[in-house]
Structure formats: C-alpha cells, structure tokens
Design an enzyme around this catalytic site. Sequence first.
Site, mmCIF file in Angstrom:
data_model
loop_
_atom_site.group_PDB
_atom_site.id
_atom_site.type_symbol
_atom_site.label_atom_id
_atom_site.label_comp_id
_atom_site.label_asym_id
_atom_site.label_seq_id
_atom_site.Cartn_x
_atom_site.Cartn_y
_atom_site.Cartn_z
ATOM 1 N N LYS A 32 0.847 -1.231 0.247
ATOM 2 C CA LYS A 32 0.070 -0.034 -0.108
ATOM 3 C C LYS A 32 0.957 1.188 -0.090
ATOM 4 O O LYS A 32 0.669 2.182 -0.930
ATOM 5 C CB LYS A 32 -0.874 0.073 1.213
ATOM 6 C CG LYS A 32 -1.535 1.293 1.433
ATOM 7 C CD LYS A 32 -2.535 1.362 2.808
ATOM 8 C CE LYS A 32 -1.786 1.707 4.028
ATOM 9 N NZ LYS A 32 -1.541 2.960 4.518
ATOM 10 N N ASN A 33 1.760 1.216 0.908
ATOM 11 C CA ASN A 33 2.651 2.434 1.140
ATOM 12 C C ASN A 33 3.869 2.699 -0.015
ATOM 13 O O ASN A 33 4.303 3.879 -0.013
ATOM 14 C CB ASN A 33 3.392 2.561 2.554
ATOM 15 C CG ASN A 33 2.412 2.574 3.699
ATOM 16 O OD1 ASN A 33 1.066 2.738 3.213
ATOM 17 N ND2 ASN A 33 2.575 2.468 4.677
ATOM 18 N N CYS B 237 -5.721 12.355 11.433
ATOM 19 C CA CYS B 237 -6.351 10.829 11.248
ATOM 20 C C CYS B 237 -6.449 10.181 12.795
ATOM 21 O O CYS B 237 -5.740 10.878 13.817
ATOM 22 C CB CYS B 237 -5.743 10.218 10.279
ATOM 23 S SG CYS B 237 -4.061 9.412 10.656
ATOM 24 N N ARG C 285 -0.992 14.721 12.478
ATOM 25 C CA ARG C 285 -0.501 14.484 11.237
ATOM 26 C C ARG C 285 -0.171 15.657 10.401
ATOM 27 O O ARG C 285 -0.625 16.002 9.409
ATOM 28 C CB ARG C 285 -1.312 13.273 10.178
ATOM 29 C CG ARG C 285 -1.581 12.068 10.892
ATOM 30 C CD ARG C 285 -0.513 11.033 10.926
ATOM 31 N NE ARG C 285 0.107 10.558 9.816
ATOM 32 C CZ ARG C 285 -0.439 9.569 9.181
ATOM 33 N NH1 ARG C 285 -1.637 9.107 9.724
ATOM 34 N NH2 ARG C 285 -0.140 8.995 8.183
ATOM 35 N N ASP D 148 4.197 0.833 12.350
ATOM 36 C CA ASP D 148 3.152 0.067 11.606
ATOM 37 C C ASP D 148 2.755 -1.216 12.117
ATOM 38 O O ASP D 148 1.823 -1.833 11.916
ATOM 39 C CB ASP D 148 3.170 0.168 10.129
ATOM 40 C CG ASP D 148 2.872 1.497 9.552
ATOM 41 O OD1 ASP D 148 3.279 1.851 8.178
ATOM 42 O OD2 ASP D 148 2.714 2.376 10.214
ATOM 43 N N ARG E 100 -8.740 -0.440 4.506
ATOM 44 C CA ARG E 100 -7.901 0.394 3.977
ATOM 45 C C ARG E 100 -6.444 -0.210 3.671
ATOM 46 O O ARG E 100 -5.877 0.239 2.592
ATOM 47 C CB ARG E 100 -7.685 1.585 5.015
ATOM 48 C CG ARG E 100 -8.747 2.560 5.082
ATOM 49 C CD ARG E 100 -8.475 3.705 5.937
ATOM 50 N NE ARG E 100 -7.212 4.221 5.395
ATOM 51 C CZ ARG E 100 -6.158 4.717 6.454
ATOM 52 N NH1 ARG E 100 -6.559 4.660 7.508
ATOM 53 N NH2 ARG E 100 -5.117 5.228 5.816
#
Length: 417
Positions: A22-23, A116, A121, A305, A397
Amino acid sequence: MSRLLVNGGNELNGELRISGAKNAVLPILAATLMNAGENILFDCPRLSDVDAMIEILRAIGCKVEFNNSMMRVDSSVLSSHEIPEDLVREMRSSIFLMGPMLARCGKIKISYPGGCEIGPRPIDLHLKALRQLGVEIKEAHGFLECEVIDLKGTEINLDYPSVGATENAMLIAVMAKGTTRIRNSAKEPEIVDLQNYLNKMGAKIKGAGTSQIIIEGVQKLSGVEHRVMPDRIVAGTMLVAGAIAGGEIILKNVMVEHIKPVISKIREAGCMLIEEGNSLKLKSTRKFNAIEVTKTLPYPGFPTDMQAQFMSLMTIAQGTSIITETVFENRYKHVDELIRMGAKIKVDGRVAVVQGVKRLTGANVTAKDLRGGAALVLAGLTAEGVTIVNNLKHIDRGYDMIDKMLRKLGAEVYRMN
Ligand code: EPZ
C-alpha cells in the site's frame, strides 16, 4: 457497518502470497501524473486507500483500469488541478499529489488533509520543502493553493525523516532545474521503490534508502511498467498471526531484508523463522517470552506500523513487555479494546507496559485505526470463544480481504455486514 467474526483457537497452517505494498503503490500512483503517458503497474493490492487514489486520478482526468492486480493509468490529459475536497478528507495520502501535480501543471488546489486516528499528522515538513523548491503556497479557508514560481533545485534538510515529506520533495524535484539534495531523508523501502519507478520514467535520482537523496532535474518523462514491491507490513502482520495462533505457515513474495526488525523480535519471542529466498517459514508452539523493550523508530528500526500487532502477541507472552511508540502521538487506541479481551496493559504517554496473561477471551471490540484493527483480529485468533471486530472499514484500507487471507490458513474468520 461491516465487521468480522473471529472464532479463536485454530492453529494456522499453509501458504500465503503477500501482495504489493500500500505504502509503495500510493506515491507511485501519484507519480503517474508526471509523465503524461501510459503506466502499467503489476501487483497492485485491492485496498480502499488504492480505490480512493484511483477516484482522485479519474476526477482530474486520468484514465484508470484495474483488473486483478494489474493497473493501467493513462495520464496524457489532465482536466483539473483541483483535488476534490471529499476525496482528500477520505485519505490523507492524497497529499502525495502535491509534488507530481506541481511538477506537471505548476499549480494545485487541495484541501488540508485532516489529521487521522493516530495523531494530528501535520504537513509542515512537506510545505517547507515545497517552498524551498520555489512553490508559493497560500493557506486559507482550509485549502492549500499552490503555484510554482520558479522550480529550482536546492538543498533540503528535513527536521524529521518524514516518509511523506521525503517523497513529496523527491517527486517535485524530478522536474526542477538543477540538482536537489534531500538530507535526513526517510530510508523506508517504499521510497526506494518510488525512486526505481521514477528512474524508469527517465528521472535521475540516487540515494533512496539512505539519509541523503540526490535528484538531478530532467525535462521529459515517459510512461513505464513497474511491479510494486511486496507489502512488508502485511507480511509482518501475517507472521504475527502465525505466531499468535500456533502452527506452521509459509509466506511467499516477501522481501526478508525489509522486515528484519520484526523477524528478530518474533524469533526472540520464541518462534522458529526460516528465511528461504523470497519466502519465510514460521513455526509456533504458542509459547512466548515477553520482550523487555521494543521501541518504534523510523526505518530500519522496528516499524510503528507493526506496534499494535506486536502488542497483541505480547499480551499472552510469559512476563512483562515494554513498548514505546516514538513516531506517532496517539497510536494506542487498540489498548482499551485489548483490555476488553482480558489483556493487562498500562499506558503512560508513549509507553505501554504489557503484562502477559494465560489466555485472552473473545469480546465485542471496535477497530479505531488500520493497524490497531488488525491487532484486534490477531488477538481474536488466540482468544477463547468468539470476537467481533467492528468498523472493518479501517482494516480494509490496508489489507486486501484480511478474512480471506486468514481463512486460507485455517482460521475461522468471517465478514458480516
Ligand atoms: C507514512 O506516513 C506511512 N503512510 C504510514 O503508514 C507510516 O506509519 C509512516 O509513514 C511512518 O513510517 C504512507 O506511506 C501512505 P511521516 P506519513 O511523515 O508519511 C510527523 C499505515 O498504517 N510529521 O513519516 O504520514 C508525523 O506527525 C500508515 O500504513 C510532521 O510533524 O508519516 C509523525 O509523527 C500509518 N510534519 C511523524 O512525523 C510533517 O510534515 C512520521 O510521519 C510530516 C510528518
């Protein structure tokens, strides 16, 4: 509101192929704007964050097709430099569009990405870097109106090795006049993947993966093909799943080098982990030692993460573990939910003290953010009885059907709407 039902107790056995990251794919999708051509991306994961980015690309004129894991993005014609506000609010990573849009069109109007679940952030480092490269930025009414005055290479010293700020600066510097040097750059592997993609397009970048990146500006970029690197956080999450549930699993398509800190912690906890090329074999007897000290740090340190997922493992380890979250201000929202499952955790600021218990018990819990939600699913795998994990949208997500992945390994995990 969809949720997961997890019936705890099954061992996990079998093989799983890890999807694209994803990143890595999010900044690469933003970068497709720069070459005004056709881009083919392989191994793209099906995630709601990726869907949101596709919606934004289409809203500004790109043609996007996504079949199985192959994505085709044609950015030949752009129809707008204004990013739809509702889509920016939905996904903070839309901030990656600033660099490419400014490099391509010379201007962008984008709403301030909200904070978020894991903290405010801020984007001050992004804006400071863009201004240093010659971008004028007006902040008013919740919007950022940016315009390139004179895009010139320069020296950028990041106050903190921010992943996003490093990527945004890299992206816009690709088409600046002259050379840009980014110091104290983030070293995450996703930044190396972005460099590889950009250099295939005709950019001249070197140093990604180190704390100094040098970008020589170019005029022309072309459309390319690229395979997205494997998702090191999905791999780490599945390793913890195998560890916490017990059994023997094999993960394919893993860049072992990218998750060394996670591998060493899981080994230290008592699991057997064998590295075989791009595969990882894990054996777990469900007996774990507590790990005295774990501190999240920018790459190559232990990834923030993976903090929540690792905490789930430590809730049933023998002894007391101390976890310190140094990257984000507010990344312990999974703690109260784990306590509902019988975990013994005390949080004081950025430090969490986890006292291992014999067994967790299933409960009705709620995901508050992406990785915290994944941690609750992992806890449910080992808990006695049934766990319901609400607010599945957070988990979707960043995980491509986490229930299907775990069922493939023998877990009783079902999606309920
Ligand atoms: C990226 O977020 C990842 N997201 C995050 O993954 C990851 O946790 C984070 O990097 C750290 O590794 C994507 O790549 C899409 P940062 P990013 O800028 O770029 C502060 C996940 O679960 N900061 O490195 O937003 C910031 O507040 C997600 O997949 C500033 O102060 O992270 C934070 O405390 C979550 N000013 C710290 O730096 C800025 O201008 C790290 O943020 C920018 C950041």
